[in-house]
Design a protein around this motif. Structure first.
Motif, PDB file in Angstrom:
ATOM      1  N   PHE A  92       0.818  -1.211   0.000  1.00  0.00           N
ATOM      2  CA  PHE A  92       0.000   0.000   0.000  1.00  0.00           C
ATOM      3  C   PHE A  92       0.853   1.263   0.000  1.00  0.00           C
ATOM      4  O   PHE A  92       0.539   2.241  -0.678  1.00  0.00           O
ATOM      5  N   THR A 130       0.683   4.152  -2.721  1.00  0.00           N
ATOM      6  CA  THR A 130       0.402   5.512  -2.253  1.00  0.00           C
ATOM      7  C   THR A 130       1.431   6.504  -2.771  1.00  0.00           C
ATOM      8  O   THR A 130       1.088   7.602  -3.218  1.00  0.00           O
ATOM      9  N   GLY A 134       1.068   7.298  -6.356  1.00  0.00           N
ATOM     10  CA  GLY A 134       0.049   8.340  -6.460  1.00  0.00           C
ATOM     11  C   GLY A 134       0.619   9.708  -6.147  1.00  0.00           C
ATOM     12  O   GLY A 134       0.332  10.696  -6.830  1.00  0.00           O
ATOM     13  N   LEU A 155      -1.176  10.204   7.576  1.00  0.00           N
ATOM     14  CA  LEU A 155      -2.400   9.799   8.291  1.00  0.00           C
ATOM     15  C   LEU A 155      -2.864   8.419   7.836  1.00  0.00           C
ATOM     16  O   LEU A 155      -3.356   7.619   8.627  1.00  0.00           O
ATOM     17  N   GLU A 156      -2.722   8.185   6.531  1.00  0.00           N
ATOM     18  CA  GLU A 156      -3.318   6.996   5.930  1.00  0.00           C
ATOM     19  C   GLU A 156      -2.579   5.721   6.318  1.00  0.00           C
ATOM     20  O   GLU A 156      -3.208   4.705   6.603  1.00  0.00           O
ATOM     21  N   LEU A 204      -3.476   3.922   9.502  1.00  0.00           N
ATOM     22  CA  LEU A 204      -4.830   3.363   9.407  1.00  0.00           C
ATOM     23  C   LEU A 204      -4.842   2.089   8.569  1.00  0.00           C
ATOM     24  O   LEU A 204      -5.487   1.102   8.933  1.00  0.00           O
ATOM     25  N   VAL A 205      -4.116   2.123   7.445  1.00  0.00           N
ATOM     26  CA  VAL A 205      -4.031   0.926   6.605  1.00  0.00           C
ATOM     27  C   VAL A 205      -3.389  -0.202   7.399  1.00  0.00           C
ATOM     28  O   VAL A 205      -3.900  -1.320   7.454  1.00  0.00           O
ATOM     29  N   SER A 265      -5.710  -1.586  10.188  1.00  0.00           N
ATOM     30  CA  SER A 265      -6.844  -2.397   9.743  1.00  0.00           C
ATOM     31  C   SER A 265      -6.389  -3.697   9.103  1.00  0.00           C
ATOM     32  O   SER A 265      -7.061  -4.718   9.231  1.00  0.00           O
ATOM     33  N   LEU A 324     -12.095  15.357  -0.410  1.00  0.00           N
ATOM     34  CA  LEU A 324     -10.722  15.836  -0.278  1.00  0.00           C
ATOM     35  C   LEU A 324      -9.925  15.587  -1.559  1.00  0.00           C
ATOM     36  O   LEU A 324      -9.322  16.499  -2.136  1.00  0.00           O
ATOM     37  N   TYR A 325      -9.948  14.340  -2.039  1.00  0.00           N
ATOM     38  CA  TYR A 325      -9.150  14.002  -3.216  1.00  0.00           C
ATOM     39  C   TYR A 325      -9.818  14.491  -4.492  1.00  0.00           C
ATOM     40  O   TYR A 325      -9.129  14.783  -5.470  1.00  0.00           O
ATOM     41  N   LEU A 334      -6.420   9.656 -12.557  1.00  0.00           N
ATOM     42  CA  LEU A 334      -5.629   9.921 -11.354  1.00  0.00           C
ATOM     43  C   LEU A 334      -6.436   9.647 -10.088  1.00  0.00           C
ATOM     44  O   LEU A 334      -5.918   9.123  -9.103  1.00  0.00           O
ATOM     45  N   LEU A 388      -6.437   6.100  -8.697  1.00  0.00           N
ATOM     46  CA  LEU A 388      -5.086   5.750  -8.223  1.00  0.00           C
ATOM     47  C   LEU A 388      -4.821   6.337  -6.837  1.00  0.00           C
ATOM     48  O   LEU A 388      -4.233   5.698  -5.970  1.00  0.00           O
ATOM     49  N   LEU A 389      -5.266   7.571  -6.624  1.00  0.00           N
ATOM     50  CA  LEU A 389      -5.036   8.203  -5.323  1.00  0.00           C
ATOM     51  C   LEU A 389      -6.000   7.673  -4.271  1.00  0.00           C
ATOM     52  O   LEU A 389      -5.650   7.475  -3.118  1.00  0.00           O
ATOM     53  N   PRO A 435      -5.969   3.341  -2.553  1.00  0.00           N
ATOM     54  CA  PRO A 435      -5.183   2.963  -1.372  1.00  0.00           C
ATOM     55  C   PRO A 435      -5.724   3.590  -0.095  1.00  0.00           C
ATOM     56  O   PRO A 435      -5.681   2.978   0.959  1.00  0.00           O
ATOM     57  N   VAL A 436      -6.233   4.823  -0.211  1.00  0.00           N
ATOM     58  CA  VAL A 436      -6.688   5.521   0.990  1.00  0.00           C
ATOM     59  C   VAL A 436      -7.956   4.876   1.549  1.00  0.00           C
ATOM     60  O   VAL A 436      -8.134   4.788   2.762  1.00  0.00           O
ATOM     61  N   ALA A 453      -8.820   1.778   1.272  1.00  0.00           N
ATOM     62  CA  ALA A 453      -8.665   0.348   1.582  1.00  0.00           C
ATOM     63  C   ALA A 453      -9.099   0.003   3.010  1.00  0.00           C
ATOM     64  O   ALA A 453      -9.790  -1.002   3.212  1.00  0.00           O
ATOM     65  N   PRO A 454      -8.742   0.804   4.027  1.00  0.00           N
ATOM     66  CA  PRO A 454      -9.233   0.466   5.375  1.00  0.00           C
ATOM     67  C   PRO A 454     -10.755   0.438   5.454  1.00  0.00           C
ATOM     68  O   PRO A 454     -11.322  -0.399   6.162  1.00  0.00           O
ATOM     69  N   ILE A 487     -11.893  -2.894   4.019  1.00  0.00           N
ATOM     70  CA  ILE A 487     -11.645  -4.006   4.946  1.00  0.00           C
ATOM     71  C   ILE A 487     -12.648  -3.973   6.099  1.00  0.00           C
ATOM     72  O   ILE A 487     -13.340  -4.955   6.384  1.00  0.00           O
ATOM     73  N   CYS A 488     -12.745  -2.832   6.769  1.00  0.00           N
ATOM     74  CA  CYS A 488     -13.545  -2.756   8.008  1.00  0.00           C
ATOM     75  C   CYS A 488     -15.041  -2.859   7.699  1.00  0.00           C
ATOM     76  O   CYS A 488     -15.772  -3.583   8.389  1.00  0.00           O
ATOM     77  N   PHE A 524     -11.573   6.458  11.252  1.00  0.00           N
ATOM     78  CA  PHE A 524     -11.225   6.859   9.885  1.00  0.00           C
ATOM     79  C   PHE A 524     -11.990   8.130   9.493  1.00  0.00           C
ATOM     80  O   PHE A 524     -11.400   9.092   8.997  1.00  0.00           O
ATOM     81  N   PHE A 537     -10.163  11.792   8.719  1.00  0.00           N
ATOM     82  CA  PHE A 537     -10.188  12.462   7.417  1.00  0.00           C
ATOM     83  C   PHE A 537     -11.149  13.652   7.397  1.00  0.00           C
ATOM     84  O   PHE A 537     -10.961  14.576   6.601  1.00  0.00           O
TER      85      PHE A 537
END
Lengths: 248, 229
Positions: A130, A134, A137, A164-165, A168-169, A172, B153-154, B167, B170-171, B174-175, B177-178, B181-182, B211, B215
């Motif tokens: 990850f 990241t 990116g 920050l990310e 968290l990644v 989790s 934000l993105y 883009l 891609l950005l 990954p952000v 992903a948590p 999962i959760c 999370f 953010f």
């Protein structure tokens, strides 16, 4: 602003030449020592030789991303918003992505030999992957264009959001693995007893790749500075040349 | 000043939702797309037991795919006529814009997820009842808040940039992903997929709440410098 009269002979300085020399010597030892002089591991056999590259590159990749985060924070907090910090952040991220790619590649080759598989969904591996994506990116954001200050502002925000990310990644993914796959394949390999020459070669690797990182980043950020300067002075140069032409 | 921030947020959110109600892009394009994704998953997996087992993950994957479309849409309406520039030139508080756009995105995502969960019940034969419903609703609210903040934000960052269509995923992937999962684990608990209990889902909802808070705060602090060129 008399850069147009300056002739560039390279971006090396006595300091970078020294780093470069140290990197050649240390990595030369890693190459010879890692391939020939060190014994094979009792458990891993010849596969342990991959570790002399894998461990240092992983360390340096993490270090590079820390440097990027710190430099971005310095850019943002600093009153002058010195663009030098942004260049160091960008150069460090580029080198970090390169080293992280080497880490993932060497790690999956090692895993194929040792575990019999290229990849396991271990928290550390997953977080590393990850991190890699990241910062790819992050580099894409740096390539969006605009002035040097726009680039610095955007990319520093992204770099700090990545700070920050990542926890968290990681958190989790750890929770995901610990709740779903109680028996994981891998335990941290820190408890391996190491032969003296093996440890020396590994430390040589860490040192050699560290100075290589310093060498690459200092060159890269200087090249970035030249590119920025070229953009801002290109028009001045063209105007001066046309004026000279008109006068002659 | 703080009053004007919440007024700006409400005005921006109302404007965004009004645009969506009138243009019907969400209802006519994004919703059918996400429904189609759910059907495609069924084609690809082709097994009722497997579908029931992984239904939670598929719902959230379909949500993420649709999130990209929604985020691009919500900033396309700002960049068409330089609306974002006008807001900035008019000195509108960026935190208000951030909160307003996040809220509008939050509402659109909630509508989308409701449809997807109904689709999961109908197409994938999942059951949810009793304490599972409470867990599911809390999970959806926390996860959606996080997705809305990160998306805004993105989206703000890539608004007006060349190549933003490629883009943004891609950005963003990954952000988020948590969240995937959760939210998936919590949803599986609510569905009792694969023998997990409802109680096992609550820790995941806790991470989702963290999370969203992280953010949300990060967005309030940085949105101004992201959209300011």
């Amino acid at each position: 602003m008399n850069t147009e009269t300056q002739t560039f002979t390279g971006v090396g300085t006595p300091a970078t030449r020294l780093y470069g020399l140290m990197a050649i010597v240390a990595l030369g030892w890693v190459l010879l020592g890692g391939l020939f002089f060190t014994p094979e591991d009792a458990v891993q056999g010849d596969a342990v030789r991959i570790m002399y590259v894998h461990v240092p590159t992983a360390w340096i990749a993490y270090l590079a991303f820390i440097v990027t985060g710190v430099a971005s924070a310095c850019w943002m907090i600093g009153k002058k918003h010195s663009i030098g910090f942004d260049r160091v952040a960008g150069a460090s991220a580029e080198v970090g992505v390169l080293f992280m790619a080497m880490t993932l590649l060497s790690g999956s080759l090692w895993g194929r030999i040792t575990w019999g598989t290229f990849w396991v969904w271990d928290p550390r591996l997953t977080t590393t992957a990850f991190l890699f994506v990241t910062y790819i990116g992050y580099l894409a954001v740096r390539g969006l264009g605009g002035t040097a200050h726009q680039r610095a502002r955007r990319s520093s925000v992204i770099a700090l959001l990545a700070v920050l990310e990542i926890p968290l990644v990681h958190f989790s993914v750890v929770m995901w693995r610990s709740l779903h796959q109680r028996a994981t394949v891998l335990s941290p390999d820190g408890d391996i007893k190491m032969d003296g020459i093996m440890l020396f070669t590994l430390l040589c690797g860490v040192f050699g790749f560290s100075v290589l990182f310093a060498w690459l980043v200092s060159h890269r950020q200087r090249i970035m500075a030249m590119k920025d300067a070229q953009q801002t002075t290109a028009i001045d140069v063209a105007v001066t040349e046309r004026l000279k032409e008109a006068q002659s | 000043m703080s009053m004007s921030t919440s007024r700006i947020a409400r005005a921006v959110a109302a404007k965004d939702l009004r645009i969506e109600l009138r243009s019907r892009v969400v209802t006519n394009q994004v919703l059918p797309f996400s429904g189609l994704v759910m059907v495609m998953f069924a084609f690809a997996l082709d097994n009722d037991d497997v579908l029931q087992r992984v239904a939670g993950g598929l719902v959230w994957l379909a949500t993420l795919f649709s999130l990209f479309m929604l985020v691009q849409r919500t900033f396309a309406v700002e960049t068409y006529d330089g609306a974002l520039d006008s807001l900035r030139v008019a000195g509108v508080n960026p935190q208000g814009i951030f909160l307003g756009k996040s809220f509008a995105l939050f509402v659109q995502l909630l509508v989308l997820e409701s449809v997807l969960f109904v689709a999961a019940v109908v197409l994938y034969r999942v059951n949810v009842n009793g304490s599972g419903v409470v867990l599911l609703v809390t999970c959806v609210l926390c996860a959606t808040a996080g997705l809305a903040f990160v998306g805004t934000l993105y989206g703000g960052l890539t608004a007006g940039a060349r190549g933003r269509e490629t883009l943004l995923p891609l950005l963003l992937l990954p952000v988020v992903a948590p969240v995937l999962i959760c939210a998936t684990r919590a949803t599986e608990s609510a569905f009792r997929s694969g023998g997990v209990t409802v109680g096992e889902g609550w820790p995941w909802v806790g991470v989702l709440a963290v999370f969203a808070a992280v953010f949300g705060l990060g967005g309030l602090l940085s949105f101004g410098s992201l959209i300011e060129e």
